[in-house]
Design an enzyme around this catalytic site. Sequence first.
Site, short mmCIF file in Angstrom:
data_model
loop_
_atom_site.label_atom_id
_atom_site.label_comp_id
_atom_site.label_asym_id
_atom_site.label_seq_id
_atom_site.Cartn_x
_atom_site.Cartn_y
_atom_site.Cartn_z
N ASP A 1 0.75 3.78 -3.12
CA ASP A 1 0.26 5.15 -3.08
C ASP A 1 1.37 6.04 -3.79
O ASP A 1 0.96 7.08 -4.51
CB ASP A 1 0.44 5.51 -1.44
CG ASP A 1 0.00 6.94 -1.20
OD1 ASP A 1 -0.80 7.59 -1.82
OD2 ASP A 1 0.75 7.45 -0.46
N GLU B 1 0.81 -1.30 0.05
CA GLU B 1 -0.05 0.09 -0.13
C GLU B 1 0.71 1.18 0.02
O GLU B 1 0.71 2.20 -0.76
CB GLU B 1 -0.91 -0.14 1.18
CG GLU B 1 -1.82 1.21 1.47
CD GLU B 1 -2.35 1.25 2.90
OE1 GLU B 1 -2.40 2.50 3.24
OE2 GLU B 1 -2.36 0.49 3.62
N GLU C 1 -4.46 0.53 -3.49
CA GLU C 1 -3.07 1.15 -3.75
C GLU C 1 -2.11 -0.11 -3.74
O GLU C 1 -0.94 0.11 -4.26
CB GLU C 1 -2.69 2.01 -2.68
CG GLU C 1 -3.48 3.34 -2.57
CD GLU C 1 -3.41 4.26 -1.33
OE1 GLU C 1 -3.69 5.60 -1.61
OE2 GLU C 1 -3.16 3.92 -0.30
#
Length: 271
Positions: A85, A81, A155
Amino acid sequence: MIRKYIKRILKPSVAKRAKAMKRAKTARANVRTQLRKRRLAPLEDQLGYIFEDKSILIEALTHPGVIGVSKTKVRSNQRLEFLGDSILQSIITDVVFKKFNDSEEGELTKIRIALTQGTFLAELSRSLGIPKFLSVPKGSEEIREQSTAAEDAFEAVVGAIYLDSSFEKVREVVLSWYRLKLDDIPDLMMSQNPKGALQEIVAKDGGKVKYVLLSQSGPDHKKVFEVEVLINDVPYARASSSSKKNAEAGSAKIALKKYLDDLSKNKKSQE
């Protein structure tokens, strides 16, 4: 007693049984992994990307709540994640900068935020079917309905595709998901921040926006707020919600549509 126990452990037959049990356990874990890999095929079709290393996708779909509960050693999607991102921000920043070449920094920032903020990513995640494939703790299936879980998994999948391929490939895949959204930026920004959009549009004409709390009713744990929005002191729309903030946003959304319609009618009448 201790000597007998040690002898029993060191017996060849006992050692063989222990090894056989370990092999059986590993085999069962491998079967479960293989089954899960096959079950991910529909998601790969939706994503438009087939993973070379399925274990990366499995990690991207592992909710942190599974850690400590699962009997097998697993990693949550938190690291992916974090990676996804940053990659997503880079991709969208590049596209927004090139697509909206007449926009200034402030406007570009607003567009990027609209395309990378939580609610939008959660909706995009659901449209791709990602939450349905999340691994969650047993008895906690409701996690798949949470927007934060959907956003985080989205993400993480971006990060997983990058690790499985390259930046060029993940950019191609991500933009295939975003293609229609990039052509609908004004509506997207208005729907995400109707109060800001209404304020900006009215201010361009030298007008003022005002919100008035008309009423609040119900017990403390279940309040209902009714708000009216006025443009240049003229009532434009009303909305009710369990919070004053949401009621204001609801009334702004209605007023925005009405105000834009009025501007369009006035423009046509003047032509």
